[in-house]
Design an enzyme around this catalytic site. Structure first.
Site, PDB file in Angstrom:
ATOM      1  N   GLU A 175       0.864   9.871 -16.275  1.00  0.00           N
ATOM      2  CA  GLU A 175       2.264   9.871 -16.732  1.00  0.00           C
ATOM      3  C   GLU A 175       2.385  10.343 -18.172  1.00  0.00           C
ATOM      4  O   GLU A 175       2.274   9.541 -19.108  1.00  0.00           O
ATOM      5  CB  GLU A 175       2.874   8.465 -16.590  1.00  0.00           C
ATOM      6  CG  GLU A 175       4.338   8.419 -17.012  1.00  0.00           C
ATOM      7  CD  GLU A 175       4.989   7.040 -16.853  1.00  0.00           C
ATOM      8  OE1 GLU A 175       4.304   6.112 -16.400  1.00  0.00           O
ATOM      9  OE2 GLU A 175       6.167   6.915 -17.188  1.00  0.00           O
ATOM     10  N   LYS A 217       3.158  11.953 -12.863  1.00  0.00           N
ATOM     11  CA  LYS A 217       4.458  11.282 -13.067  1.00  0.00           C
ATOM     12  C   LYS A 217       5.091  11.824 -14.346  1.00  0.00           C
ATOM     13  O   LYS A 217       4.911  11.258 -15.422  1.00  0.00           O
ATOM     14  CB  LYS A 217       4.251   9.761 -13.148  1.00  0.00           C
ATOM     15  CG  LYS A 217       5.532   8.983 -13.420  1.00  0.00           C
ATOM     16  CD  LYS A 217       5.372   7.489 -13.189  1.00  0.00           C
ATOM     17  CE  LYS A 217       6.612   6.735 -13.618  1.00  0.00           C
ATOM     18  NZ  LYS A 217       6.629   5.343 -13.208  1.00  0.00           N
TER      19      LYS A 217
END
Ligand code: 5MM
Length: 332
Positions: A175, A217
């Site tokens: 992420e 992500k």
């Protein structure tokens, strides 16, 4: 490695997304206080049990990201969270970073910590039932930032984390979040997001991380929250997919964070993404855009558990529905 590939494919299966319920103790406590709930281990547990026991959650959710506290807690019937979530047909995951901390040498920027002792912690999380993990790096846009140093240091940490996860048979959610705070344009967000992703890809390659066994992500490419012009869902989708096209087809999937967008805007942007033919699925791994309405509806009232669950269910259904546009596309 094949375990990771199979798990990553299950996490990004058609029509489902990932629920991010991994707020750290301090973030969760602040959010509970904001709705008038006294933050304790028990109230955080109650809230997380409310979320994951929402009827038919597995119809739109493939996995739930938990924080370490929740991973070690039990349902009110005594079953450990990871086991109970598995029984519901949902994969349990765990946030393993220890937070974004001020980065020495780079005033105003952060480095996400948590690498020390990580392999041993991962073994413990896998033993407890987690099948995937999450690590979030954070970048702020100004005229001078993010600096090359912040991009390099955080990309390196993300790749070291991802390699350690795959060695432990846990799928790493990678992420890199470029924050929405600021006045910047959508084009500036695209430029920064592309630079960050290029560095992350380079570091993942250097650490021999298999892309078929990770879930990316990212933030959507979007204007800063103080920018005067709001981009349309079609503009956000086009700019986001243009940046993502640099990722090889091997990547298991992309699961967007919501980043503080209003829930309805995040859903509309996700729906617009689906008209682009990409080699990897484009799904959601929203936190606030899914859980904020549920938290507000419940606000700690035992009699409003079902109201909180209905709020979560309707936002999960809206986002799962947004993914259906992809069914009309030919495979990329
Ligand atoms: C749920 O919040 C996650 C953990 O945040 P803290 O460690 O700061 O408490 C966060 O990483 C979240 O998973 C992502 O930011 C995505 O959430 P949003 O709300 O942006 O979709």
């Amino acid at each position: 490695m094949s375990t990771c590939n199979e798990t990553a494919a299950a996490m990004t299966m058609p029509g489902k997304g990932i629920l991010a319920a991994d707020e750290s103790i301090s973030t969760m406590s602040t959010r509970l206080e904001q709705v008038g709930v006294v933050p304790t281990a028990e109230s955080r547990r109650d809230y997380r049990e409310l979320l994951v026991t929402t009827a038919d959650l597995a119809a739109g959710v493939s996995g739930v990201i938990l924080c370490e506290e929740t991973l070690g807690q039990v349902f009110s019937d005594g079953r450990p969270f990871p086991e109970a979530i598995r029984t519901l047909g949902i994969l349990p995951g765990i946030k393993v970073d220890t937070g974004a901390k001020p980065c020495p040498g780079l005033p105003g920027e952060t480095i996400t910590e948590g690498l020390d002792g990580l392999p041993a912690r991962l073994a413990g999380y896998a033993e407890a039932g987690a099948v995937f993990a999450k690590w979030r790096a954070v970048f702020t846009i100004t005229e001078e930032r993010p600096s090359w140093g912040a991009i390099a240091a955080n990309s390196s940490a993300l790749a070291r984390y991802a390699a350690a996860c795959q060695e432990a048979d846990l799928v790493p959610i990678v992420e890199p979040e470029v924050l929405m705070s600021g006045e910047h344009s959508l084009e500036r967000c695209a430029e920064v997001t592309a630079s960050v992703h290029a560095a992350v890809r380079q570091q993942l390659r250097a650490m021999n991380v298999g892309l078929a066994g990770i879930v990316l992500k990212p933030n959507m490419v979007i204007e800063g929250e103080d920018h005067p012009v709001r981009a349309t869902p079609e503009q956000v989708a086009e700019a986001t997919v243009a940046v993502l096209r640099a990722w090889p087809a091997e990547l298991a999937g992309v699961a967007f964070l919501s980043g503080g967008q209003e829930p309805e805007r995040a859903t509309a942007n996700l729906a617009a993404m689906q008209s682009h033919n990409t080699p990897w699925p484009l799904t959601f791994s929203f936190g606030r855009a899914l859980v904020s309405p549920a938290l507000a509806a419940w606000h700690g009232d035992e009699g409003l558990v079902e109201a909180g669950q209905r709020a979560l269910a309707s936002h999960v259904a809206a986002n799962a529905n947004a993914l259906r546009g992809r069914e009309r596309l030919q495979p990329a």
